[in-house]
Write a protein that holds these residues in place. Structure first.
Motif, PDB file in Angstrom:
ATOM      1  N   ILE A   1       0.838  -1.209   0.000  1.00  0.00           N
ATOM      2  CA  ILE A   1       0.000   0.000   0.000  1.00  0.00           C
ATOM      3  C   ILE A   1       0.867   1.251   0.000  1.00  0.00           C
ATOM      4  O   ILE A   1       0.631   2.197  -0.765  1.00  0.00           O
ATOM      5  CB  ILE A   1      -0.955  -0.022   1.218  1.00  0.00           C
ATOM      6  CG1 ILE A   1      -1.929  -1.201   1.105  1.00  0.00           C
ATOM      7  CG2 ILE A   1      -1.713   1.289   1.338  1.00  0.00           C
ATOM      8  CD1 ILE A   1      -2.589  -1.584   2.410  1.00  0.00           C
ATOM      9  N   ASN A   2       1.896   1.250   0.842  1.00  0.00           N
ATOM     10  CA  ASN A   2       2.794   2.408   0.906  1.00  0.00           C
ATOM     11  C   ASN A   2       3.574   2.585  -0.393  1.00  0.00           C
ATOM     12  O   ASN A   2       3.792   3.717  -0.841  1.00  0.00           O
ATOM     13  CB  ASN A   2       3.753   2.251   2.085  1.00  0.00           C
ATOM     14  CG  ASN A   2       3.046   2.387   3.422  1.00  0.00           C
ATOM     15  OD1 ASN A   2       2.024   3.065   3.521  1.00  0.00           O
ATOM     16  ND2 ASN A   2       3.578   1.741   4.439  1.00  0.00           N
ATOM     17  N   TYR A   3       3.986   1.472  -0.992  1.00  0.00           N
ATOM     18  CA  TYR A   3       4.692   1.547  -2.285  1.00  0.00           C
ATOM     19  C   TYR A   3       3.808   2.240  -3.318  1.00  0.00           C
ATOM     20  O   TYR A   3       4.244   3.147  -4.035  1.00  0.00           O
ATOM     21  CB  TYR A   3       5.072   0.151  -2.759  1.00  0.00           C
ATOM     22  CG  TYR A   3       5.628   0.115  -4.171  1.00  0.00           C
ATOM     23  CD1 TYR A   3       6.981   0.319  -4.426  1.00  0.00           C
ATOM     24  CD2 TYR A   3       4.786  -0.123  -5.268  1.00  0.00           C
ATOM     25  CE1 TYR A   3       7.485   0.302  -5.718  1.00  0.00           C
ATOM     26  CE2 TYR A   3       5.285  -0.140  -6.561  1.00  0.00           C
ATOM     27  CZ  TYR A   3       6.636   0.070  -6.782  1.00  0.00           C
ATOM     28  OH  TYR A   3       7.132   0.063  -8.070  1.00  0.00           O
ATOM     29  N   ALA A   4       2.542   1.790  -3.403  1.00  0.00           N
ATOM     30  CA  ALA A   4       1.618   2.366  -4.386  1.00  0.00           C
ATOM     31  C   ALA A   4       1.402   3.855  -4.124  1.00  0.00           C
ATOM     32  O   ALA A   4       1.443   4.682  -5.044  1.00  0.00           O
ATOM     33  CB  ALA A   4       0.297   1.615  -4.353  1.00  0.00           C
ATOM     34  N   LYS A   5       1.177   4.213  -2.867  1.00  0.00           N
ATOM     35  CA  LYS A   5       0.917   5.613  -2.533  1.00  0.00           C
ATOM     36  C   LYS A   5       2.118   6.495  -2.854  1.00  0.00           C
ATOM     37  O   LYS A   5       1.968   7.619  -3.368  1.00  0.00           O
ATOM     38  CB  LYS A   5       0.538   5.730  -1.067  1.00  0.00           C
ATOM     39  CG  LYS A   5      -0.865   5.204  -0.742  1.00  0.00           C
ATOM     40  CD  LYS A   5      -1.186   5.383   0.726  1.00  0.00           C
ATOM     41  CE  LYS A   5      -2.623   4.965   1.031  1.00  0.00           C
ATOM     42  NZ  LYS A   5      -2.969   5.145   2.458  1.00  0.00           N
ATOM     43  N   GLU A   6       3.312   6.018  -2.543  1.00  0.00           N
ATOM     44  CA  GLU A   6       4.525   6.794  -2.818  1.00  0.00           C
ATOM     45  C   GLU A   6       4.724   7.048  -4.307  1.00  0.00           C
ATOM     46  O   GLU A   6       5.272   8.083  -4.712  1.00  0.00           O
ATOM     47  CB  GLU A   6       5.741   6.069  -2.245  1.00  0.00           C
ATOM     48  CG  GLU A   6       5.826   6.122  -0.726  1.00  0.00           C
ATOM     49  CD  GLU A   6       6.939   5.255  -0.178  1.00  0.00           C
ATOM     50  OE1 GLU A   6       7.706   4.695  -0.994  1.00  0.00           O
ATOM     51  OE2 GLU A   6       7.044   5.129   1.058  1.00  0.00           O
ATOM     52  N   LYS A   7       4.255   6.106  -5.134  1.00  0.00           N
ATOM     53  CA  LYS A   7       4.395   6.234  -6.584  1.00  0.00           C
ATOM     54  C   LYS A   7       3.213   6.966  -7.218  1.00  0.00           C
ATOM     55  O   LYS A   7       3.179   7.182  -8.430  1.00  0.00           O
ATOM     56  CB  LYS A   7       4.509   4.848  -7.220  1.00  0.00           C
ATOM     57  CG  LYS A   7       5.694   4.025  -6.730  1.00  0.00           C
ATOM     58  CD  LYS A   7       6.994   4.469  -7.354  1.00  0.00           C
ATOM     59  CE  LYS A   7       8.134   3.535  -6.973  1.00  0.00           C
ATOM     60  NZ  LYS A   7       9.412   3.927  -7.596  1.00  0.00           N
ATOM     61  N   GLY A   8       2.211   7.322  -6.405  1.00  0.00           N
ATOM     62  CA  GLY A   8       1.035   8.021  -6.925  1.00  0.00           C
ATOM     63  C   GLY A   8      -0.018   7.111  -7.513  1.00  0.00           C
ATOM     64  O   GLY A   8      -0.865   7.553  -8.300  1.00  0.00           O
ATOM     65  N   PHE A   9       0.001   5.834  -7.112  1.00  0.00           N
ATOM     66  CA  PHE A   9      -0.959   4.864  -7.628  1.00  0.00           C
ATOM     67  C   PHE A   9      -2.015   4.511  -6.590  1.00  0.00           C
ATOM     68  O   PHE A   9      -1.812   4.695  -5.385  1.00  0.00           O
ATOM     69  CB  PHE A   9      -0.257   3.548  -8.009  1.00  0.00           C
ATOM     70  CG  PHE A   9       0.744   3.661  -9.114  1.00  0.00           C
ATOM     71  CD1 PHE A   9       0.388   4.150 -10.364  1.00  0.00           C
ATOM     72  CD2 PHE A   9       2.057   3.235  -8.916  1.00  0.00           C
ATOM     73  CE1 PHE A   9       1.321   4.225 -11.385  1.00  0.00           C
ATOM     74  CE2 PHE A   9       3.000   3.310  -9.932  1.00  0.00           C
ATOM     75  CZ  PHE A   9       2.621   3.811 -11.167  1.00  0.00           C
ATOM     76  N   LYS A  10      -3.128   3.970  -7.066  1.00  0.00           N
ATOM     77  CA  LYS A  10      -4.022   3.148  -6.264  1.00  0.00           C
ATOM     78  C   LYS A  10      -3.901   1.721  -6.791  1.00  0.00           C
ATOM     79  O   LYS A  10      -3.517   1.502  -7.942  1.00  0.00           O
ATOM     80  CB  LYS A  10      -5.477   3.615  -6.385  1.00  0.00           C
ATOM     81  CG  LYS A  10      -5.770   4.931  -5.700  1.00  0.00           C
ATOM     82  CD  LYS A  10      -7.245   5.292  -5.852  1.00  0.00           C
ATOM     83  CE  LYS A  10      -7.558   6.618  -5.175  1.00  0.00           C
ATOM     84  NZ  LYS A  10      -8.978   7.000  -5.355  1.00  0.00           N
ATOM     85  N   ILE A  11      -4.231   0.759  -5.943  1.00  0.00           N
ATOM     86  CA  ILE A  11      -4.279  -0.630  -6.390  1.00  0.00           C
ATOM     87  C   ILE A  11      -5.739  -1.004  -6.606  1.00  0.00           C
ATOM     88  O   ILE A  11      -6.575  -0.806  -5.727  1.00  0.00           O
ATOM     89  CB  ILE A  11      -3.619  -1.573  -5.371  1.00  0.00           C
ATOM     90  CG1 ILE A  11      -2.113  -1.269  -5.262  1.00  0.00           C
ATOM     91  CG2 ILE A  11      -3.840  -3.038  -5.768  1.00  0.00           C
ATOM     92  CD1 ILE A  11      -1.399  -2.058  -4.181  1.00  0.00           C
ATOM     93  N   LYS A  12      -6.039  -1.529  -7.777  1.00  0.00           N
ATOM     94  CA  LYS A  12      -7.376  -1.992  -8.124  1.00  0.00           C
ATOM     95  C   LYS A  12      -7.284  -3.432  -8.628  1.00  0.00           C
ATOM     96  O   LYS A  12      -6.293  -3.801  -9.265  1.00  0.00           O
ATOM     97  CB  LYS A  12      -7.985  -1.116  -9.228  1.00  0.00           C
ATOM     98  CG  LYS A  12      -8.152   0.360  -8.866  1.00  0.00           C
ATOM     99  CD  LYS A  12      -9.248   0.571  -7.851  1.00  0.00           C
ATOM    100  CE  LYS A  12      -9.555   2.046  -7.643  1.00  0.00           C
ATOM    101  NZ  LYS A  12     -10.616   2.238  -6.623  1.00  0.00           N
ATOM    102  N   LEU A  13      -8.299  -4.231  -8.340  1.00  0.00           N
ATOM    103  CA  LEU A  13      -8.359  -5.583  -8.903  1.00  0.00           C
ATOM    104  C   LEU A  13      -9.034  -5.481 -10.259  1.00  0.00           C
ATOM    105  O   LEU A  13     -10.205  -5.103 -10.357  1.00  0.00           O
ATOM    106  CB  LEU A  13      -9.134  -6.522  -7.991  1.00  0.00           C
ATOM    107  CG  LEU A  13      -9.178  -7.984  -8.442  1.00  0.00           C
ATOM    108  CD1 LEU A  13      -7.780  -8.586  -8.539  1.00  0.00           C
ATOM    109  CD2 LEU A  13     -10.048  -8.819  -7.506  1.00  0.00           C
TER     110      LEU A  13
END
Length: 398
Positions: A227-239
């Motif tokens: 979650i932190n990786y995604a946020k730091e890169k400006g992403f959300k994770i979606k299925l």
């Protein structure tokens, strides 16, 4: 519209109750629920005489000309739907697993017995995606269908990314609201989205694919690190589920978590909503959005099918009948983010190339290119490993 539909309803859970409610709000439809088949007797808001406890009570009732199947167990649904079609009764179903696993046979039964099986509610809840693929996108210009197909997982991910809730708390909230089952595996591990994607593939490209041969992996292993990786890169994770037309009459399809940035349509699809992006050769991208979970949204999709049957509608399966069938191809490659802890897990992933790598005290990750076929070989083991996978999207259309 004067055709009287006498319904035998199987199942009176969240969706069955939702259908009953939306039917009451549609007085113009000439419909009567004659009988509702359920497993067990218990206190209900409807008269006891409306219920029965043996499927045969509905199947043998010659007055009933429409069977609506809304039970959760695919193995129990299959003989009910099959027998109904053989008896010449039209059927509406919301059971995506049952349909996806028996697709070819169910299509043939409709032809053999001159009946109609409609299942708009089996994919994407309130979004009329199947009907649109069947009627509006009824040509060979379609390039891909991509989207958030499971409202339960999307609700959980929304609570994680927008409300900073831990996974287990978000899952419990989804269960309390009726968006996820007590055993959430079907939703959070990508099986629900897989079966929906198989159905959409048939109506998009005229190709029936065995679900067992399609890669699906969900969000149950997601960690704070991911979650932190995604946020730091400006992403959300979606299925996300995707089927894409390739060159040489080939198709690629899979269900995987995806790192989604702000410029994508599905970035802002939140809570129990679904979002589907249709891309075509002549019309570029078109976006459909609506609630994908809950009794009333799904019940409204069932109602739409019932209304269509009042007009003698049936799927024509145009892509299967009029265009060259496309073959499912597993040889393509995708770029993934792989978070892992143990080198023994990493050794099972045969990356063709690595573009990013990190080693830390608790977790490590690699971003790189890997073949879908390699991931398919690991399919049954992935969710039991101490890892998390997400497609980066950099090598894909969306």
């Amino acid at each position: 519209m004067n055709k009287k539909l006498k319904i035998g309803l199987f199942g009176f859970g969240v969706v069955g109750q939702g259908l009953y409610d939306v039917l009451k709000k549609s007085p113009a439809l000439n419909v009567e629920i004659v009988s509702i088949c359920v497993k067990n007797k218990k206190e209900r808001s409807l008269p006891e005489e409306l219920f029965c406890y043996s499927p045969e009570d509905i199947l043998s009732n010659k007055d009933i000309n429409l069977v609506v199947e809304l039970i959760s167990d695919a193995d129990e649904a299959y003989p009910i739907v099959k027998r109904s079609l053989e008896l010449g009764k039209n059927v509406v179903s919301a059971n995506k697993k049952m349909i996806a696993e028996n697709f070819a046979e169910l299509i043939q039964l409709q032809k053999d017995h001159n009946v109609s099986l409609l299942y708009e509610a089996s994919a994407c809840g309130s979004i009329p995606v199947i009907r649109n693929l069947e009627e509006y996108y009824d040509n060979d210009l379609l390039l891909s269908v991509t989207g958030i197909l499971n409202g339960s997982s999307n609700y959980i991910l929304t609570k994680i990314f927008d409300h900073n809730k831990p996974y287990n708390e978000a899952l419990k909230e989804a269960q309390d609201l009726g968006f996820a089952e007590a055993d959430p595996t079907f939703d959070v591990d990508g099986f629900d989205a897989l079966f929906k994607l198989v159905i959409l593939t048939a109506h998009s490209f005229g190709t029936i694919v065995n679900p067992e041969g399609v890669l699906n992996y969900g969000i149950s292993n997601i960690s704070d690190f991911d979650i932190n990786y995604a946020k730091e890169k400006g992403f959300k994770i979606k299925l996300v589920g995707q089927v894409e037309r390739l060159e040489n009459n080939k198709l690629s399809l899979f269900v995987l978590p995806r790192l989604v940035n702000r410029d994508k349509y599905i970035y802002n699809v939140e809570d129990e909503f679904n979002g589907v992006v249709v891309k075509g050769l002549a019309y570029d991208k078109q976006f459909m959005f609506g609630k994908g979970a809950g009794g009333h949204p799904t019940g409204s999709a069932v109602l739409s099918d019932i209304t269509a049957l009042a007009h003698d509608y049936r799927y024509e399966y145009k892509k299967m009948n009029y265009y060259t069938n496309l073959d499912y191809d597993k040889s393509g490659s995708i770029e993934i983010y792989l978070r892992y802890k143990n080198e023994s897990d990493l050794s099972k992933f045969d990356f063709a190339s690595i573009t990013e790598s990190y080693s830390g005290p608790l977790y490590n990750y690699k971003v790189g290119l890997i073949s879908i076929e390699k991931l398919l070989q690991l399919k049954n083991d992935l969710r039991y490993m101490d890892i998390f996978i997400a497609v980066t999207g950099k090598t894909l259309s969306y």
